[in-house]
Design a protein around this motif. Sequence first.
Motif, PDB file in Angstrom:
ATOM      1  N   PRO A  73       1.026  -1.102  -0.291  1.00 17.25           N
ATOM      2  CA  PRO A  73      -0.109   0.327  -0.062  1.00 17.25           C
ATOM      3  C   PRO A  73       0.881   1.051   0.222  1.00 17.25           C
ATOM      4  O   PRO A  73       0.497   2.318  -0.240  1.00 17.25           O
ATOM      5  CB  PRO A  73      -1.324   0.042   1.235  1.00 17.25           C
ATOM      6  CG  PRO A  73      -0.888  -1.258   2.294  1.00 17.25           C
ATOM      7  CD  PRO A  73       0.216  -2.020   1.402  1.00 17.25           C
ATOM      8  N   ASP A  74       2.165   1.095   0.057  1.00 18.52           N
ATOM      9  CA  ASP A  74       2.924   2.450   0.976  1.00 18.52           C
ATOM     10  C   ASP A  74       4.286   1.379   0.862  1.00 18.52           C
ATOM     11  O   ASP A  74       4.423   1.090   0.986  1.00 18.52           O
ATOM     12  CB  ASP A  74       2.132   3.378   1.741  1.00 18.52           C
ATOM     13  CG  ASP A  74       2.370   2.693   2.365  1.00 18.52           C
ATOM     14  OD1 ASP A  74       3.465   2.366   3.923  1.00 18.52           O
ATOM     15  OD2 ASP A  74       1.424   2.352   4.065  1.00 18.52           O
ATOM     16  N   PHE A  75       5.774   2.677  -0.055  1.00 20.46           N
ATOM     17  CA  PHE A  75       6.461   2.867  -0.606  1.00 20.46           C
ATOM     18  C   PHE A  75       7.727   3.951  -0.440  1.00 20.46           C
ATOM     19  O   PHE A  75       6.744   4.182  -1.152  1.00 20.46           O
ATOM     20  CB  PHE A  75       6.494   1.178  -0.363  1.00 20.46           C
ATOM     21  CG  PHE A  75       6.473   1.706  -2.135  1.00 20.46           C
ATOM     22  CD1 PHE A  75       7.466   1.964  -2.331  1.00 20.46           C
ATOM     23  CD2 PHE A  75       5.196   0.676  -2.276  1.00 20.46           C
ATOM     24  CE1 PHE A  75       7.160   1.730  -4.662  1.00 20.46           C
ATOM     25  CE2 PHE A  75       5.168   0.633  -3.832  1.00 20.46           C
ATOM     26  CZ  PHE A  75       5.886   1.126  -4.471  1.00 20.46           C
ATOM     27  N   TRP A  76       9.165   3.912  -0.729  1.00 16.79           N
ATOM     28  CA  TRP A  76       9.452   4.937  -0.633  1.00 16.79           C
ATOM     29  C   TRP A  76      10.009   4.218  -2.226  1.00 16.79           C
ATOM     30  O   TRP A  76      10.441   3.303  -2.359  1.00 16.79           O
ATOM     31  CB  TRP A  76      10.802   4.608   0.496  1.00 16.79           C
ATOM     32  CG  TRP A  76      10.686   6.169   1.107  1.00 16.79           C
ATOM     33  CD1 TRP A  76       9.642   5.847   2.617  1.00 16.79           C
ATOM     34  CD2 TRP A  76      10.764   7.612   1.312  1.00 16.79           C
ATOM     35  NE1 TRP A  76       9.579   7.149   2.646  1.00 16.79           N
ATOM     36  CE2 TRP A  76      10.025   8.356   2.238  1.00 16.79           C
ATOM     37  CE3 TRP A  76      11.278   8.297   0.197  1.00 16.79           C
ATOM     38  CZ2 TRP A  76       9.860   9.298   2.091  1.00 16.79           C
ATOM     39  CZ3 TRP A  76      11.631   9.761   0.407  1.00 16.79           C
ATOM     40  CH2 TRP A  76      10.449  10.443   1.900  1.00 16.79           C
ATOM     41  N   PHE A  77       9.960   5.842  -3.271  1.00 22.21           N
ATOM     42  CA  PHE A  77      10.914   4.126  -4.269  1.00 22.21           C
ATOM     43  C   PHE A  77      11.931   5.183  -4.688  1.00 22.21           C
ATOM     44  O   PHE A  77      11.959   6.201  -4.477  1.00 22.21           O
ATOM     45  CB  PHE A  77      10.106   4.546  -5.451  1.00 22.21           C
ATOM     46  CG  PHE A  77       9.463   6.039  -5.643  1.00 22.21           C
ATOM     47  CD1 PHE A  77       9.994   6.994  -6.934  1.00 22.21           C
ATOM     48  CD2 PHE A  77       7.814   6.386  -5.245  1.00 22.21           C
ATOM     49  CE1 PHE A  77       9.364   7.668  -7.115  1.00 22.21           C
ATOM     50  CE2 PHE A  77       7.474   6.956  -5.915  1.00 22.21           C
ATOM     51  CZ  PHE A  77       8.303   8.263  -6.254  1.00 22.21           C
ATOM     52  N   LEU A  78      13.082   4.513  -5.357  1.00 20.76           N
ATOM     53  CA  LEU A  78      14.407   5.598  -6.313  1.00 20.76           C
ATOM     54  C   LEU A  78      13.389   4.927  -8.125  1.00 20.76           C
ATOM     55  O   LEU A  78      13.588   3.803  -7.995  1.00 20.76           O
ATOM     56  CB  LEU A  78      15.119   4.820  -5.796  1.00 20.76           C
ATOM     57  CG  LEU A  78      16.107   5.353  -6.771  1.00 20.76           C
ATOM     58  CD1 LEU A  78      17.957   5.383  -5.902  1.00 20.76           C
ATOM     59  CD2 LEU A  78      16.851   4.446  -7.914  1.00 20.76           C
ATOM     60  N   ARG A  79      13.352   5.627  -8.483  1.00 20.36           N
ATOM     61  CA  ARG A  79      13.581   5.615 -10.058  1.00 20.36           C
ATOM     62  C   ARG A  79      14.053   6.649 -11.305  1.00 20.36           C
ATOM     63  O   ARG A  79      14.460   7.430 -10.806  1.00 20.36           O
ATOM     64  CB  ARG A  79      12.112   5.397 -10.808  1.00 20.36           C
ATOM     65  CG  ARG A  79      11.181   6.574 -10.348  1.00 20.36           C
ATOM     66  CD  ARG A  79       9.969   6.419 -10.862  1.00 20.36           C
ATOM     67  NE  ARG A  79       8.935   7.771 -11.231  1.00 20.36           N
ATOM     68  CZ  ARG A  79       7.582   7.447 -10.739  1.00 20.36           C
ATOM     69  NH1 ARG A  79       6.994   6.671 -10.903  1.00 20.36           N
ATOM     70  NH2 ARG A  79       7.214   9.000 -10.629  1.00 20.36           N
ATOM     71  N   ARG A  80      13.969   6.035 -12.419  1.00 17.74           N
ATOM     72  CA  ARG A  80      14.604   7.004 -13.490  1.00 17.74           C
ATOM     73  C   ARG A  80      13.590   7.686 -14.334  1.00 17.74           C
ATOM     74  O   ARG A  80      12.455   7.321 -14.326  1.00 17.74           O
ATOM     75  CB  ARG A  80      15.643   6.279 -15.024  1.00 17.74           C
ATOM     76  CG  ARG A  80      16.239   7.069 -15.534  1.00 17.74           C
ATOM     77  CD  ARG A  80      16.907   6.482 -16.239  1.00 17.74           C
ATOM     78  NE  ARG A  80      18.308   6.771 -16.928  1.00 17.74           N
ATOM     79  CZ  ARG A  80      19.585   7.161 -16.288  1.00 17.74           C
ATOM     80  NH1 ARG A  80      19.837   6.192 -15.135  1.00 17.74           N
ATOM     81  NH2 ARG A  80      20.601   8.315 -16.745  1.00 17.74           N
ATOM     82  N   SER A  81      13.809   9.313 -14.067  1.00 15.68           N
ATOM     83  CA  SER A  81      11.881  10.521 -14.765  1.00 15.68           C
ATOM     84  C   SER A  81      12.470  10.411 -16.035  1.00 15.68           C
ATOM     85  O   SER A  81      13.647   9.445 -16.619  1.00 15.68           O
ATOM     86  CB  SER A  81      12.529  11.727 -14.389  1.00 15.68           C
ATOM     87  OG  SER A  81      13.629  12.505 -15.009  1.00 15.68           O
ATOM     88  N   ALA A  82      11.574  10.445 -16.947  1.00 17.43           N
ATOM     89  CA  ALA A  82      11.850   9.913 -18.593  1.00 17.43           C
ATOM     90  C   ALA A  82      12.555  11.821 -19.166  1.00 17.43           C
ATOM     91  O   ALA A  82      12.954  11.178 -20.256  1.00 17.43           O
ATOM     92  CB  ALA A  82      10.070  10.686 -19.059  1.00 17.43           C
ATOM     93  N   ASP A  83      13.566  12.107 -17.932  1.00 18.02           N
ATOM     94  CA  ASP A  83      14.174  13.145 -18.349  1.00 18.02           C
ATOM     95  C   ASP A  83      15.275  12.729 -18.290  1.00 18.02           C
ATOM     96  O   ASP A  83      16.520  13.285 -18.183  1.00 18.02           O
ATOM     97  CB  ASP A  83      13.796  14.380 -18.405  1.00 18.02           C
ATOM     98  CG  ASP A  83      14.101  14.423 -16.676  1.00 18.02           C
ATOM     99  OD1 ASP A  83      14.086  14.141 -16.008  1.00 18.02           O
ATOM    100  OD2 ASP A  83      14.368  15.773 -16.312  1.00 18.02           O
ATOM    101  N   GLY A  84      15.761  11.090 -17.572  1.00 23.97           N
ATOM    102  CA  GLY A  84      17.425  10.801 -17.642  1.00 23.97           C
ATOM    103  C   GLY A  84      17.661  11.010 -16.315  1.00 23.97           C
ATOM    104  O   GLY A  84      18.454  10.450 -15.713  1.00 23.97           O
ATOM    105  N   ARG A  85      17.023  12.002 -15.698  1.00 17.18           N
ATOM    106  CA  ARG A  85      17.332  12.384 -13.674  1.00 17.18           C
ATOM    107  C   ARG A  85      16.924  10.962 -13.433  1.00 17.18           C
ATOM    108  O   ARG A  85      16.126   9.991 -13.272  1.00 17.18           O
ATOM    109  CB  ARG A  85      16.792  13.540 -14.060  1.00 17.18           C
ATOM    110  CG  ARG A  85      16.981  14.352 -14.291  1.00 17.18           C
ATOM    111  CD  ARG A  85      16.836  16.388 -13.934  1.00 17.18           C
ATOM    112  NE  ARG A  85      17.699  16.157 -12.674  1.00 17.18           N
ATOM    113  CZ  ARG A  85      17.285  17.250 -11.700  1.00 17.18           C
ATOM    114  NH1 ARG A  85      16.265  17.521 -11.772  1.00 17.18           N
ATOM    115  NH2 ARG A  85      18.488  17.337 -10.682  1.00 17.18           N
TER     116      ARG A  85
END
Length: 123
Positions: A73-85
Amino acid sequence: MSGPARPGPARPGPARPGPAVRAAAGQVAGPARSRTQEVTVDRHELRNALLATGISPDAFELEGVHEHVPLPPDFWFLRRSADGRWEIGAYERGVYDVRLAYDTEPEACAGLWRALTGRPTPP
């Protein structure tokens, strides 16, 4: 009038705990890092460090390394964005809320580490 104090015989101090005890206490066993030395951690190392601290695997998601099926239901995330950041943020009730964006993966990993542990740098 008395002169400068002379040192007495050396007294043994308390024994320094071994590496396993220091690691369990949150102290990094191994060579010391200066405060100016840059720490670079990737998503794989971050996952291992977070799990080693006892943080629940359901508390975070790292794109391409540690993903959930089905989603908690909830968590912290780390991901690549569409602009490469790189983005970190919180997922809650079906909504990804980006809190911060970084130019590099190591910066984002350090940011997520701080968010989840309150510590300045990953070990």
